[in-house]
Design an enzyme around this catalytic site. Structure first.
Site, PDB file in Angstrom:
ATOM      1  N   LYS A 166       0.863  -1.176   0.000  1.00 57.56           N
ATOM      2  CA  LYS A 166       0.000   0.000   0.000  1.00 57.56           C
ATOM      3  C   LYS A 166       0.894   1.218   0.000  1.00 57.56           C
ATOM      4  O   LYS A 166       1.806   1.337   0.820  1.00 57.56           O
ATOM      5  CB  LYS A 166      -0.918   0.034   1.223  1.00 57.56           C
ATOM      6  CG  LYS A 166      -1.820   1.272   1.237  1.00 57.56           C
ATOM      7  CD  LYS A 166      -2.842   1.227   2.349  1.00 57.56           C
ATOM      8  CE  LYS A 166      -2.382   1.925   3.585  1.00 57.56           C
ATOM      9  NZ  LYS A 166      -3.469   2.138   4.562  1.00 57.56           N
TER      10      LYS A 166
ATOM     11  N   ARG B 262     -10.977  -1.526   6.877  1.00 61.31           N
ATOM     12  CA  ARG B 262     -10.106  -2.525   7.503  1.00 61.31           C
ATOM     13  C   ARG B 262      -9.696  -2.096   8.909  1.00 61.31           C
ATOM     14  O   ARG B 262      -9.517  -2.920   9.802  1.00 61.31           O
ATOM     15  CB  ARG B 262      -8.901  -2.837   6.632  1.00 61.31           C
ATOM     16  CG  ARG B 262      -7.833  -1.760   6.413  1.00 61.31           C
ATOM     17  CD  ARG B 262      -6.857  -1.632   7.552  1.00 61.31           C
ATOM     18  NE  ARG B 262      -5.569  -1.084   7.143  1.00 61.31           N
ATOM     19  CZ  ARG B 262      -4.735  -0.458   7.939  1.00 61.31           C
ATOM     20  NH1 ARG B 262      -5.065  -0.220   9.201  1.00 61.31           N
ATOM     21  NH2 ARG B 262      -3.567  -0.017   7.494  1.00 61.31           N
TER      22      ARG B 262
ATOM     23  N   GLY C 273      -5.927   4.887  17.196  1.00 65.17           N
ATOM     24  CA  GLY C 273      -5.388   6.105  16.605  1.00 65.17           C
ATOM     25  C   GLY C 273      -3.883   6.229  16.621  1.00 65.17           C
ATOM     26  O   GLY C 273      -3.309   7.031  15.889  1.00 65.17           O
ATOM     27  N   THR C 274      -3.201   5.449  17.465  1.00 56.66           N
ATOM     28  CA  THR C 274      -1.759   5.611  17.626  1.00 56.66           C
ATOM     29  C   THR C 274      -1.006   4.715  16.652  1.00 56.66           C
ATOM     30  O   THR C 274      -0.965   3.498  16.818  1.00 56.66           O
ATOM     31  CB  THR C 274      -1.338   5.300  19.076  1.00 56.66           C
ATOM     32  OG1 THR C 274      -2.060   6.160  19.953  1.00 56.66           O
ATOM     33  CG2 THR C 274       0.147   5.524  19.268  1.00 56.66           C
ATOM     34  N   ASP C 275      -0.430   5.341  15.622  1.00 57.85           N
ATOM     35  CA  ASP C 275       0.293   4.583  14.591  1.00 57.85           C
ATOM     36  C   ASP C 275       1.609   5.249  14.227  1.00 57.85           C
ATOM     37  O   ASP C 275       2.197   4.958  13.191  1.00 57.85           O
ATOM     38  CB  ASP C 275      -0.584   4.423  13.346  1.00 57.85           C
ATOM     39  CG  ASP C 275      -1.012   5.767  12.759  1.00 57.85           C
ATOM     40  OD1 ASP C 275      -0.650   6.821  13.323  1.00 57.85           O
ATOM     41  OD2 ASP C 275      -1.720   5.769  11.735  1.00 57.85           O
TER      42      ASP C 275
ATOM     43  N   GLY D 270      -4.260  -1.312  18.190  1.00 59.70           N
ATOM     44  CA  GLY D 270      -4.400  -1.479  16.744  1.00 59.70           C
ATOM     45  C   GLY D 270      -3.496  -0.519  15.994  1.00 59.70           C
ATOM     46  O   GLY D 270      -3.868   0.635  15.732  1.00 59.70           O
TER      47      GLY D 270
END
Length: 321
Positions: A67, A110, A220-222, A292
């Site tokens: 991606k 997703r 939200g934490t990426d 996540g």
């Protein structure tokens, strides 16, 4: 080569499709049948944009690709979503480009599927109140997916900008669920399941607010530096994630790890719970947290489904390179 547009992705991929694809790929990751390649994510020094690549291979589902995309904060002023991405799928037998798939809708669906999988496997069966922290574009997807996992009777919500909560309330109304705006401490006191989906860089939920038995999906934490919950919550909870390597470096767990409140070994891949090789919730009193972080294999899994469905339904464009 197939071209599957954003419009077609919306037509052919539903929440059930996304849930199954994400659940299966998490299980494959835990068994070592699927793996993510190192992520590239950079500020490009233009338009305040972040741009990068996520890629991997699922030997079980035969999804190979990447991606490409990122975050353009000025897009909302142009009538566009801030997150922009495209998925490239390759034939694992030949290496040829198989499909070019729009990634914006699939990224949203997703991400929502991942929190829904965590609710399905970790939340108490008798959970009745769903808490939503955040009301941006992704929140509506999260709410719809979560509502299908338990017999919720009410939604309570908070957002930094309260005026944005009206649209989330409309989604709850569409689902037939009462909707109340609450301050964060009261939200935590009432909610049995909490989804955080913000771009915060400081804790929004404190440990002393979280009641026993709560399941929290931190979505939200990426990125390094982002944060949504008090690190002490992690020390009091059973912690699960999509991928441990990302969780400890750029996920919600980065802060608890850095403060030495938990160890890497304290974090369980949710795929192991799905496979039955690890225990999820062990009692009604457990606090469970799903970190996540968002992995490339999720994108490949749903794009693979989109390409297959679009081709079978005659909705994919076929071109020659």
């Amino acid at each position: 080569m197939l071209v599957v547009t954003e419009e077609v992705c919306r037509e052919v991929v539903g929440r059930d499709d996304a849930f199954t694809a994400v659940e299966n790929v998490f299980a494959a990751m835990a068994k070592g049948d699927a793996y993510n390649f190192p992520v590239i994510r950079e500020a490009i020094g233009y338009a305040e944009a972040l741009y990068g690549f996520k890629s991997g291979f699922d030997r079980q589902g035969l999804a190979l690709g990447l991606k490409s995309g990122g975050y353009w904060p000025g897009n909302s002023d142009k009538g566009l979503t801030n997150h922009q991405s495209t998925v490239f799928l390759f034939d694992p037998d030949t290496g040829q480009l198989r499909a070019l798939v729009g990634g914006n809708y699939l990224t949203a669906v997703r991400t929502a599927a991942a929190s829904a999988v965590s609710i399905s496997h970790l939340a108490r069966e008798d959970a009745k109140v769903l808490g939503m922290v955040g009301a941006g574009h992704q929140a509506a997807f999260q709410l719809r997916a979560a509502a299908e996992q338990r017999d919720f009777e009410k939604v309570v919500a908070w957002n930094l900008h309260p005026e944005m909560l009206d649209s989330l309330g409309d989604v709850a109304k569409d689902l037939g669920l009462p909707f109340d705006v609450k301050e964060r401490e009261q939200l935590a006191a009432e909610a049995d399941v909490i989804i955080t989906i913000t771009s915060a860089h400081e804790p929004l939920l404190m440990k002393q607010w979280i009641k026993p038995g709560t399941h929290i999906a931190c979505m939200g934490t990426d990125t390094i530096g982002k944060q949504e919950i008090d690190p002490a919550v992690m020390a009091a909870a059973k912690v699960f994630t999509d991928e441990v390597a990302q969780s400890v470096t750029l996920g919600e767990c980065q802060h608890a790890i850095n403060e030495k409140l938990i160890l890497k070994d304290d974090i369980t891949p949710i795929g192991s719970v799905i496979n039955g090789s690890a225990q999820g919730r062990s009692s009604a009193e457990d606090i469970t947290v799903f970190d996540g972080t968002g992995v490339g294999l999720q994108d490949l899994a749903v794009a693979h489904v989109a390409a297959n469905l679009a081709e079978s339904l005659g909705k994919a464009q076929e071109i020659s390179l």
